[in-house]
Design an enzyme around this catalytic site. Structure first.
Site, PDB file in Angstrom:
ATOM      1  N   CYS A 284      58.322  38.141  38.102  1.00  0.00           N
ATOM      2  CA  CYS A 284      56.984  37.953  37.527  1.00  0.00           C
ATOM      3  C   CYS A 284      56.032  38.034  38.707  1.00  0.00           C
ATOM      4  O   CYS A 284      56.269  37.417  39.751  1.00  0.00           O
ATOM      5  CB  CYS A 284      56.898  36.587  36.854  1.00  0.00           C
ATOM      6  SG  CYS A 284      55.205  36.061  36.469  1.00  0.00           S
ATOM      7  N   THR A 285      54.950  38.817  38.539  1.00  0.00           N
ATOM      8  CA  THR A 285      54.076  39.071  39.692  1.00  0.00           C
ATOM      9  C   THR A 285      53.272  37.842  40.122  1.00  0.00           C
ATOM     10  O   THR A 285      52.660  37.850  41.190  1.00  0.00           O
ATOM     11  CB  THR A 285      53.129  40.258  39.416  1.00  0.00           C
ATOM     12  OG1 THR A 285      52.428  40.020  38.187  1.00  0.00           O
ATOM     13  CG2 THR A 285      53.903  41.560  39.324  1.00  0.00           C
ATOM     14  N   HIS A 286      53.264  36.805  39.307  1.00  0.00           N
ATOM     15  CA  HIS A 286      52.610  35.561  39.743  1.00  0.00           C
ATOM     16  C   HIS A 286      53.442  34.825  40.811  1.00  0.00           C
ATOM     17  O   HIS A 286      52.886  34.114  41.653  1.00  0.00           O
ATOM     18  CB  HIS A 286      52.420  34.595  38.572  1.00  0.00           C
ATOM     19  CG  HIS A 286      51.205  34.867  37.745  1.00  0.00           C
ATOM     20  ND1 HIS A 286      51.103  35.952  36.921  1.00  0.00           N
ATOM     21  CD2 HIS A 286      50.031  34.177  37.623  1.00  0.00           C
ATOM     22  CE1 HIS A 286      49.920  35.929  36.313  1.00  0.00           C
ATOM     23  NE2 HIS A 286      49.262  34.864  36.728  1.00  0.00           N
TER      24      HIS A 286
ATOM     25  N   TYR B  32      50.949  35.965  28.963  1.00  0.00           N
ATOM     26  CA  TYR B  32      51.508  37.021  28.122  1.00  0.00           C
ATOM     27  C   TYR B  32      52.965  36.706  27.776  1.00  0.00           C
ATOM     28  O   TYR B  32      53.467  37.117  26.738  1.00  0.00           O
ATOM     29  CB  TYR B  32      51.476  38.363  28.875  1.00  0.00           C
ATOM     30  CG  TYR B  32      50.169  39.125  28.821  1.00  0.00           C
ATOM     31  CD1 TYR B  32      48.984  38.531  28.400  1.00  0.00           C
ATOM     32  CD2 TYR B  32      50.129  40.460  29.206  1.00  0.00           C
ATOM     33  CE1 TYR B  32      47.796  39.254  28.367  1.00  0.00           C
ATOM     34  CE2 TYR B  32      48.952  41.195  29.165  1.00  0.00           C
ATOM     35  CZ  TYR B  32      47.785  40.597  28.759  1.00  0.00           C
ATOM     36  OH  TYR B  32      46.619  41.324  28.723  1.00  0.00           O
ATOM     37  N   GLY B  33      53.635  35.987  28.671  1.00  0.00           N
ATOM     38  CA  GLY B  33      55.075  35.739  28.513  1.00  0.00           C
ATOM     39  C   GLY B  33      55.450  34.958  27.270  1.00  0.00           C
ATOM     40  O   GLY B  33      56.621  34.876  26.919  1.00  0.00           O
TER      41      GLY B  33
ATOM     42  N   CYS C 114      52.372  43.721  36.019  1.00  0.00           N
ATOM     43  CA  CYS C 114      52.823  42.568  35.239  1.00  0.00           C
ATOM     44  C   CYS C 114      54.180  42.941  34.652  1.00  0.00           C
ATOM     45  O   CYS C 114      54.280  43.948  33.934  1.00  0.00           O
ATOM     46  CB  CYS C 114      51.802  42.309  34.127  1.00  0.00           C
ATOM     47  SG  CYS C 114      52.295  41.026  32.962  1.00  0.00           S
ATOM     48  N   ASN C 115      55.212  42.166  34.982  1.00  0.00           N
ATOM     49  CA  ASN C 115      56.540  42.490  34.459  1.00  0.00           C
ATOM     50  C   ASN C 115      56.573  42.393  32.937  1.00  0.00           C
ATOM     51  O   ASN C 115      57.219  43.187  32.260  1.00  0.00           O
ATOM     52  CB  ASN C 115      57.591  41.527  35.035  1.00  0.00           C
ATOM     53  CG  ASN C 115      57.838  41.781  36.496  1.00  0.00           C
ATOM     54  OD1 ASN C 115      57.041  41.401  37.351  1.00  0.00           O
ATOM     55  ND2 ASN C 115      58.934  42.446  36.801  1.00  0.00           N
ATOM     56  N   THR C 116      55.886  41.374  32.409  1.00  0.00           N
ATOM     57  CA  THR C 116      55.910  41.127  30.973  1.00  0.00           C
ATOM     58  C   THR C 116      55.236  42.282  30.227  1.00  0.00           C
ATOM     59  O   THR C 116      55.789  42.807  29.250  1.00  0.00           O
ATOM     60  CB  THR C 116      55.176  39.797  30.669  1.00  0.00           C
ATOM     61  OG1 THR C 116      55.711  38.791  31.523  1.00  0.00           O
ATOM     62  CG2 THR C 116      55.341  39.389  29.236  1.00  0.00           C
TER      63      THR C 116
ATOM     64  N   ASP D 199      46.889  42.973  35.094  1.00  0.00           N
ATOM     65  CA  ASP D 199      47.876  41.914  34.871  1.00  0.00           C
ATOM     66  C   ASP D 199      47.277  40.954  33.845  1.00  0.00           C
ATOM     67  O   ASP D 199      46.078  41.014  33.551  1.00  0.00           O
ATOM     68  CB  ASP D 199      48.165  41.180  36.196  1.00  0.00           C
ATOM     69  CG  ASP D 199      49.129  40.011  36.031  1.00  0.00           C
ATOM     70  OD1 ASP D 199      50.129  40.158  35.301  1.00  0.00           O
ATOM     71  OD2 ASP D 199      48.888  38.934  36.604  1.00  0.00           O
ATOM     72  N   SER D 200      48.089  40.020  33.387  1.00  0.00           N
ATOM     73  CA  SER D 200      47.578  39.003  32.476  1.00  0.00           C
ATOM     74  C   SER D 200      46.641  38.037  33.200  1.00  0.00           C
ATOM     75  O   SER D 200      45.955  37.242  32.566  1.00  0.00           O
ATOM     76  CB  SER D 200      48.747  38.216  31.886  1.00  0.00           C
ATOM     77  OG  SER D 200      49.468  37.606  32.940  1.00  0.00           O
TER      78      SER D 200
ATOM     79  N   GLU E 182      48.147  29.678  37.889  1.00  0.00           N
ATOM     80  CA  GLU E 182      46.749  29.986  37.533  1.00  0.00           C
ATOM     81  C   GLU E 182      45.840  28.783  37.799  1.00  0.00           C
ATOM     82  O   GLU E 182      44.669  28.938  38.104  1.00  0.00           O
ATOM     83  CB  GLU E 182      46.652  30.385  36.055  1.00  0.00           C
ATOM     84  CG  GLU E 182      47.221  31.750  35.747  1.00  0.00           C
ATOM     85  CD  GLU E 182      46.241  32.893  35.976  1.00  0.00           C
ATOM     86  OE1 GLU E 182      45.049  32.733  35.690  1.00  0.00           O
ATOM     87  OE2 GLU E 182      46.688  33.960  36.449  1.00  0.00           O
TER      88      GLU E 182
END
Ligand code: DGL
Length: 277
Positions: free
Chosen positions: A188-190, A46-47, A77-79, A14-15, A156
């Protein structure tokens, strides 16, 4: 640990920290697997980057995970999935990939009001993959989409349940609730890291959908079909690398109750990456 004869690991990236929500679901579904996780925290978010840049990062990370002998790569990561999954599959047809896509289908199956919401990064909601999912799965249902700039940065920074994060969420979600959504897709996985706060903001009448368990089932069925699951007596584990500071990464792992054998630092060098113990 003696890994001779052990089943190859599963690579996940992931980012940053968001993909840990997917790693956690895979760990629960497949407790005998060894998981190698890379978080590209130094390049977050990344988005807000171009597709070409995200693809270059995703290619280099995939190469580094494959160099560790990974039997399957999860783009958690969806992005990155929206920007890189298709080209990576075309470039590396021999590699098994599992990617993320916003869970519009289960939201459409759930809705009684006929209105569902999706929150994601700017790159994801503006991408072709998202448009095609809405076209394929949301016939007759209104899909309200909302990009949430800076929410990934907020997460984050460990601001899981602070007045600022709550106010940001109200700004994006209140208009959706006023338009009567009864399902909200976390695209979004976050975002599952702050699921309790999101649920509180939208209220109990809205079902919040996190695709991570479905992704874990997909990984399981792919490996099962190919006879590549780790044996039932194997000891599973999670090992992490981050391009950012390992201390911050470890603090979030502790906070979400996920145990990692180690958190290593993996710096980028001229666009390439090596995952060293
Ligand atoms: N977890 C990533 C996703 O699912 C966050 C993207 C970002 O870094 O902006 O989209």
């Amino acid at each position: 640990m003696d890994l001779k004869g052990a089943s190859p690991p599963i690579g996940i990236f992931d980012s940053g920290l968001g993909g840990l929500t997917v790693a956690s679901a895979i760990r629960q579904a497949l407790p005998h697997e060894r998981l190698l996780y890379f978080g590209d925290n130094v390049h977050i978010p990344y988005g807000e980057r171009s597709n070409a840049e995200i693809l270059a990062f995703s290619q280099a990370i995939t190469d580094a995970l494959l160099a560790q002998g990974c039997k399957l790569i999860v783009i958690a990561c969806n992005t990155a999935s929206a920007a890189a999954l298709k080209p990576l599959r075309e470039r590396m047809p021999q590699v098994r990939f599992v990617g993320m896509e916003p869970a519009v289908k289960p939201a459409v199956e759930h809705t009684r009001t006929g209105v569902v919401g999706v929150i994601a990064t700017i790159a994801t909601v503006q991408g072709e993959v998202f448009a095609s999912i809405v076209e394929r799965f949301a016939q007759g249902v209104t899909v309200l989409q909302q990009a949430c700039p800076n929410l990934v940065r907020q997460i984050e920074a460990g601001e899981f349940d602070t007045p600022k994060t709550e106010a940001m969420l109200h700004g994006w979600l209140d208009p959706m609730v006023e338009k009567n959504i009864d399902a909200l897709v976390l695209g979004c996985t976050h975002y599952p890291l702050i699921r309790p706060l999101i649920q509180r903001v939208v209220g109990d009448g809205v079902r919040v959908i996190d695709p991570a368990p479905a992704i874990a089932r997909r990984v399981e069925s792919m490996l099962r079909e190919d006879g590549d699951l780790a044996p039932a007596d194997a000891e599973g584990s999670l090992t992490c690398w981050t391009s950012g500071p390992p201390g911050t990464f470890q603090a979030i792992l502790d906070r979400i109750g996920l145990r990692s054998e180690a958190v290593h630092h993996a710096p980028w060098r001229d666009g390439t990456l090596t995952l060293l113990p």
